[in-house]
Design a protein around this motif. Structure first.
Motif, PDB file in Angstrom:
ATOM      1  N   ARG A   1       0.864  -1.167   0.000  1.00  0.00           N
ATOM      2  CA  ARG A   1       0.000   0.000   0.000  1.00  0.00           C
ATOM      3  C   ARG A   1       0.904   1.221   0.000  1.00  0.00           C
ATOM      4  O   ARG A   1       1.812   1.325   0.825  1.00  0.00           O
ATOM      5  N   LEU A   2       0.679   2.132  -0.908  1.00  0.00           N
ATOM      6  CA  LEU A   2       1.473   3.356  -0.999  1.00  0.00           C
ATOM      7  C   LEU A   2       0.565   4.555  -0.834  1.00  0.00           C
ATOM      8  O   LEU A   2      -0.502   4.615  -1.463  1.00  0.00           O
ATOM      9  N   ARG A   3       0.980   5.498   0.001  1.00  0.00           N
ATOM     10  CA  ARG A   3       0.313   6.795  -0.009  1.00  0.00           C
ATOM     11  C   ARG A   3       1.245   7.768  -0.695  1.00  0.00           C
ATOM     12  O   ARG A   3       2.407   7.907  -0.326  1.00  0.00           O
ATOM     13  N   THR A   4       0.753   8.388  -1.750  1.00  0.00           N
ATOM     14  CA  THR A   4       1.615   9.205  -2.596  1.00  0.00           C
ATOM     15  C   THR A   4       1.657  10.643  -2.080  1.00  0.00           C
ATOM     16  O   THR A   4       0.804  11.050  -1.277  1.00  0.00           O
ATOM     17  N   PRO A   5       2.628  11.439  -2.553  1.00  0.00           N
ATOM     18  CA  PRO A   5       2.700  12.842  -2.122  1.00  0.00           C
ATOM     19  C   PRO A   5       1.425  13.605  -2.459  1.00  0.00           C
ATOM     20  O   PRO A   5       1.074  14.560  -1.783  1.00  0.00           O
ATOM     21  N   GLY A   6       0.690  13.174  -3.483  1.00  0.00           N
ATOM     22  CA  GLY A   6      -0.568  13.831  -3.850  1.00  0.00           C
ATOM     23  C   GLY A   6      -1.756  13.305  -3.066  1.00  0.00           C
ATOM     24  O   GLY A   6      -2.899  13.659  -3.355  1.00  0.00           O
ATOM     25  N   GLY A   7      -1.498  12.394  -2.097  1.00  0.00           N
ATOM     26  CA  GLY A   7      -2.564  11.904  -1.236  1.00  0.00           C
ATOM     27  C   GLY A   7      -3.353  10.742  -1.815  1.00  0.00           C
ATOM     28  O   GLY A   7      -4.437  10.411  -1.317  1.00  0.00           O
TER      29      GLY A   7
END
Ligand code: NI
Ligand code: MN
Length: 240
Positions: free
Chosen positions: A18-24
């Motif tokens: 699971r990744l949370r990206t800098p753009g949310g």
């Protein structure tokens, strides 16, 4: 490795992330969760996802893609044949693509790359053709590039992935038997030119016997002592 502080990368065991990206954005890769013996209980249920990347049709990668996509409304990225199959299961929000192509999905640049493996979906005792197995280059909004190899043997064209994509971090299988093991993965690291590697697809089942310590040894034997091996446990999060 320089991760933006707004990025978090959580290994859910096996090849699942699971990744949370800098753009949310919430991104899942190969969401084999509910039946995954190494996925921590609190991660088995997913309530929010914007994007699901699926490397191939084997159950330990396709996992809960259908129910998760139905529940969250996430867009699924995979081979066209895999997306056709998903369409038959009621998943309409798909962004099919093929090897060598890139597309911007939910603000994330996804490139599909080769993997050396097999891909059928097992359903009701029959094997269904689901295209080919693949890997992904995922470029986050801040430019950080992750290579998820999927299931694969090492192959010489990883040098092309290096040349074209310069990944900052590689998720590589090391369990052996169904994929490459630590010795092959060390050569993969060399071909990819990566400084950070997170070993996956090991330890989930006893037969996936390769270990991060063996990868460390194999890297040292190749003169790659400077490469960082992120020997984390399922549920652990890598932050910036
Ligand atoms: Ni597989
Ligand atoms: Mn697998």
């Amino acid at each position: 490795m320089n991760l933006n502080r707004d990025v978090s990368i959580t290994w859910l065991g096996h090849a699942a992330f699971r990744l949370r990206t800098p753009g949310g954005k919430e991104l899942l890769i190969d969401p084999f969760l509910s039946d995954n013996p190494s996925c921590p209980g609190e991660h088995k249920q997913v309530d929010k996802a914007d994007l699901i990347l699926v490397t191939h049709g084997h159950g330990d990668h396709l996992g809960g893609t259908v129910p998760i996509a139905q529940r969250t409304g996430a867009t699924v990225v995979g081979m066209p044949e895999l997306c056709y199959w998903l369409g038959g299961k009621g998943i309409q929000k798909a962004a099919p693509m093929n090897k060598g192509g890139s597309q911007l999905v939910e603000g994330i640049r996804v490139t599909m790359v080769h993997a050396d493996h097999s891909c059928g979906i097992m359903e009701d005792g029959h094997v269904i053709y689901a295209g080919e197995p693949v890997g992904f280059i995922i470029q986050l909004e801040n430019g950080f590039r992750i290579y998820h190899a999927g299931d694969t043997n090492v192959f010489g064209d990883m040098a092309i992935i290096r040349e074209l994509h310069r990944p900052n971090l590689a998720f590589l299988p090391i369990g052996g038997h169904y994929t490459m093991g630590p010795r092959e993965a060390a050569l993969a690291v060399e071909l990819l030119g990566v400084s950070d590697v997170a070993p996956i697809h090991w330890g989930t089942f006893p037969i996936l016997a390769g270990t991060p310590a063996e990868l460390r040894e194999a890297l040292d034997a190749r003169g790659l002592g400077g490469v960082t091996v992120h020997a984390w446990s399922p549920g652990d999060t890598l932050r910036g």
